[in-house]
Design a protein around this motif. Structure first.
Motif, short mmCIF file in Angstrom:
data_model
loop_
_atom_site.label_atom_id
_atom_site.label_comp_id
_atom_site.label_asym_id
_atom_site.label_seq_id
_atom_site.Cartn_x
_atom_site.Cartn_y
_atom_site.Cartn_z
N HIS A 1 14.63 -6.53 -5.12
CA HIS A 1 13.44 -5.81 -5.56
C HIS A 1 13.75 -4.32 -5.66
CE1 HIS A 1 11.18 -9.48 -4.59
NE2 HIS A 1 10.18 -8.96 -5.28
N TYR A 2 12.88 -3.62 -6.37
CA TYR A 2 12.93 -2.16 -6.37
C TYR A 2 11.93 -1.63 -5.36
CZ TYR A 2 15.56 -1.71 -10.78
OH TYR A 2 16.51 -1.75 -11.75
N LYS A 3 12.29 -0.51 -4.72
CA LYS A 3 11.30 0.28 -3.98
C LYS A 3 11.00 1.52 -4.83
CE LYS A 3 11.90 0.91 0.60
NZ LYS A 3 12.68 1.02 1.88
N ASN A 4 9.82 2.09 -4.60
CA ASN A 4 9.42 3.34 -5.28
C ASN A 4 9.34 3.22 -6.80
OD1 ASN A 4 9.54 4.35 -2.66
ND2 ASN A 4 11.68 4.99 -2.92
N ALA A 5 8.84 2.09 -7.27
CA ALA A 5 8.61 1.94 -8.71
C ALA A 5 7.31 2.68 -9.04
CB ALA A 5 8.48 0.46 -9.08
N ASN A 6 7.36 3.50 -10.08
CA ASN A 6 6.18 4.29 -10.46
C ASN A 6 5.88 4.18 -11.94
OD1 ASN A 6 5.19 5.90 -8.03
ND2 ASN A 6 7.42 6.21 -7.91
N TYR A 7 4.60 4.00 -12.21
CA TYR A 7 4.14 3.99 -13.60
C TYR A 7 3.58 5.38 -13.90
CZ TYR A 7 1.15 3.26 -17.61
OH TYR A 7 0.56 3.38 -18.83
N PRO A 8 3.88 6.00 -15.01
CA PRO A 8 4.72 5.51 -16.12
C PRO A 8 6.15 6.01 -16.06
CG PRO A 8 3.46 7.40 -16.85
CD PRO A 8 3.16 7.23 -15.38
N ARG A 9 6.57 6.56 -14.88
CA ARG A 9 7.91 7.13 -14.81
C ARG A 9 9.00 6.09 -15.09
NH1 ARG A 9 10.35 8.75 -9.04
NH2 ARG A 9 10.58 6.47 -9.04
N ASP A 10 8.83 4.88 -14.46
CA ASP A 10 9.92 3.88 -14.52
C ASP A 10 9.70 2.77 -15.54
OD1 ASP A 10 11.18 5.24 -12.39
OD2 ASP A 10 9.82 4.25 -10.98
#
Ligand SMILES: [Zn+2]
Length: 577
Positions: A363-372
């Motif tokens: 998994h990813y940690k620190n996924a942010n919309y709309p940055r990622d």
């Protein structure tokens, strides 16, 4: 009516196929009889109630300015192709070929025919408004007919259609029909609750459903304890709870071996579900759609279908998910290609989410919309639940209840009039599409819902206004020289006052007769027997009460009339008609 002659027998045992109380009781009481899945005959006792409901509907629709007509069930398919609903209804639409190999259908609703009729009969604003209605048989090839008359394939419906010159005029018509509906349900002794409803992909505006609250209802309703806002769960607008919204941290890939569900991943990484992003895969008209929503929320399929404007929506199969290059359990909106991604607006409420890495065991940690990652569509597609905060007042919490939809009012706008060329010339001679509304009541379903809401373990407890008969007269030992003539005289005298009387004149035991009286559920039971006549009296018992009382034989007719009026007033606030 003499029970000895009544067509339709009561059943001692519960029918095996019955799923709900109304289904079981309507079969046992001999109100309906099935001939195929979701197809019923209405027997004389059932039809009496049905006709009483129909009469109330006609009176109120006429009072609201409606005109009754009758349109055909059999319709050419071309009409449905013109509006595109041939596809929208899919397999629910009964279609077949005639001897000349022309395709026909059995109509599930009548917007196409009525709009065509109006297009040919209305030219000018002077010809409007119109409110047309019918009580007519409809057909829907339901995948799962169920619960007796609740979900059937052939059913009677009161459908009305309004035609106005502009939105204000439609508002006025809509309010008038809404009030007529309130009157109809009140006069039937059935307290239906209006709730906001989904207006569907069809693109109408206001839409409200009338719900009869019942445990077995297939619709979930959410009602705000604060402001009273009530809506179908498909529609209910709620305030999404906040999630931690810290400064964005760098994206980080972490190993999460064997952790696939939100709960497993959240527990493993020590975060709360609202700090995760959930991936859900749907097939919209056969194409895979990647739906991303915050981990603490669920997808509302009705909102999603409306957002996607698709006819068919279902969960995607594992094969479809794999075929789209996605790793189930670890699918990620980050870097996804070739698949349409739709986001619930909750993904913008919070930061540094845990999301799949589209790599088995990661998994990813620190996924942010709309940055990622980005989405093709960001909108509200989440399902409100009991306990959620009401969006109307922003304070109250939703409580959940179940109901049966018995009526629906809907502002259609110009969807049908534009497709079918129903227009008029306004005061300035300009051609404009007619503004439409549509309004339905399922008559058979309302009958079933009435039983669903009004029964006990012994049988039906009819609201007085729609009971097949007001009075269930029981004669015991009718061959007794006193009882026979006294009962016959009372039977005649009661009918002479305008009451509907069912007279159990069968040579059955008191136990069988009283059980059938409870099962059939007329509001008032009147018993004449050697014992009551010993004191020159008859026995009166309300179906809703345990205690019986004796009244003098000489006053019996007046006392029965009064008791029926009281039962009617208790149900509707008015005496019996
Ligand atoms: Zn509220």
């Amino acid at each position: 009516m003499r029970l000895s002659q009544l067509f339709g027998k009561t059943l001692r045992q519960d029918p095996a196929e019955a799923e709900t109380a109304s289904h079981r009781l309507m079969l046992r009481a001999g109100l309906i009889h099935p001939i195929a899945a979701g197809v019923y005959s209405m027997l004389p006792l059932g039809l009496r109630s049905y006709r009483k409901i129909e009469r109330v509907i006609r009176e109120e629709m006429d009072a609201a300015g409606g005109q009754e007509l009758s349109m055909p069930a059999l319709q050419p398919i071309e009409l449905w192709q013109q509006t595109g609903r041939h596809g929208a209804f899919g397999q629910t639409l009964f279609t077949f070929q005639d001897r000349k190999e022309r395709l026909l259908c059995l109509a599930p609703t009548h917007e196409e025919v009525v709009t065509t009729l109006v297009s040919l009969n209305v030219q000018s604003y002077r010809d409007l408004p119109q409110l047309l209605y019918q009580i007519q048989t409809k057909f829907r090839d339901e995948q799962r007919p169920r619960a007796g008359l609740i979900r059937v394939r052939e059913f009677a419906m009161k459908d009305a259609y309004s035609f106005d010159v502009d939105a204000d005029a439609l508002d006025a018509t809509y309010r008038r029909v809404f009030q007529a509906y309130k009157n109809i349900f009140a006069r039937c002794g059935l307290p239906a609750v209006p709730v906001e409803a989904d207006s569907g992909a069809i693109g109408g505006k206001d839409s409200q459903e009338f719900m009869l609250l019942a445990e077995s209802g297939e619709d979930e309703i959410l009602r705000c304890s604060g402001c009273g806002y009530a809506a179908n769960v498909e529609r209910a607008a709620f305030v999404k709870p906040p999630a931690p919204n810290d400064a964005e941290r760098p994206l980080e890939k972490v190993a999460t071996p064997g952790k696939k569900t939100i709960e497993e991943v959240a527990a493993f990484l020590g975060v709360k579900p609202e700090q995760t992003l959930k991936a859900v895969f749907h097939a919209a008209d056969g194409k895979v759609v990647f739906v991303v929503i915050r981990g603490d929320l669920e997808v509302n399929e009705v909102k999603l279908r409306n957002a996607l404007k698709c006819a068919d929506l279902r969960l995607a199969t594992d094969e479809e998910v794999r075929g789209a290059g996605l790793v189930a359990g670890y699918a990620s909106p980050i870097g996804v290609k070739g698949v349409r991604v739709v986001g619930d607006d909750s993904i913008a409420l919070g930061a540094n989410f845990v999301a799949g890495a589209n790599l088995d065991g990661h998994h990813y940690k620190n996924a942010n919309y709309p940055r990622d990652f980005t989405v093709a569509l960001l909108t509200d597609i989440a399902k409100a639940r009991a306990g959620d905060t009401c969006a109307r007042c922003g304070k109250g919490a939703f409580e959940s209840m179940r109901g049966i939809e018995v009526g629906h009012v809907f502002k259609l706008g110009t969807i049908f009039s534009e497709k079918l060329g129903a227009s008029f010339l306004d005061k300035d001679g300009q051609k404009k599409p007619i503004i439409m509304g549509c309004y339905g009541i399922g008559v058979g379903r309302l009958l079933a819902a009435a039983v669903e809401q009004n029964h006990d373990e012994k049988g039906i407890m009819w609201p007085a206004p729609i009971a097949p008969y007001h009075v269930h007269m029981v004669g015991l030992q009718l061959d007794n020289p006193q009882v026979g003539p006294a009962a016959e005289k009372l039977y005649v005298d009661l009918q002479a006052t305008g009451l509907d009387v069912l007279f159990d004149d069968r040579a059955e035991s008191p136990g069988v007769k009283f059980n059938d009286a409870d099962l059939l559920g007329m509001p008032l039971r009147v018993t004449v027997s050697p014992r009551t006549l010993k004191t020159q009296s008859v026995e009166l018992k309300r179906r809703s009460e345990a205690q019986a009382r004796n009244v003098p034989l000489a006053e019996a007719v007046a006392a029965v009339r009064q008791a029926v009026d009281e039962a009617s007033r208790a149900a509707t606030g008015r005496p019996a008609a």
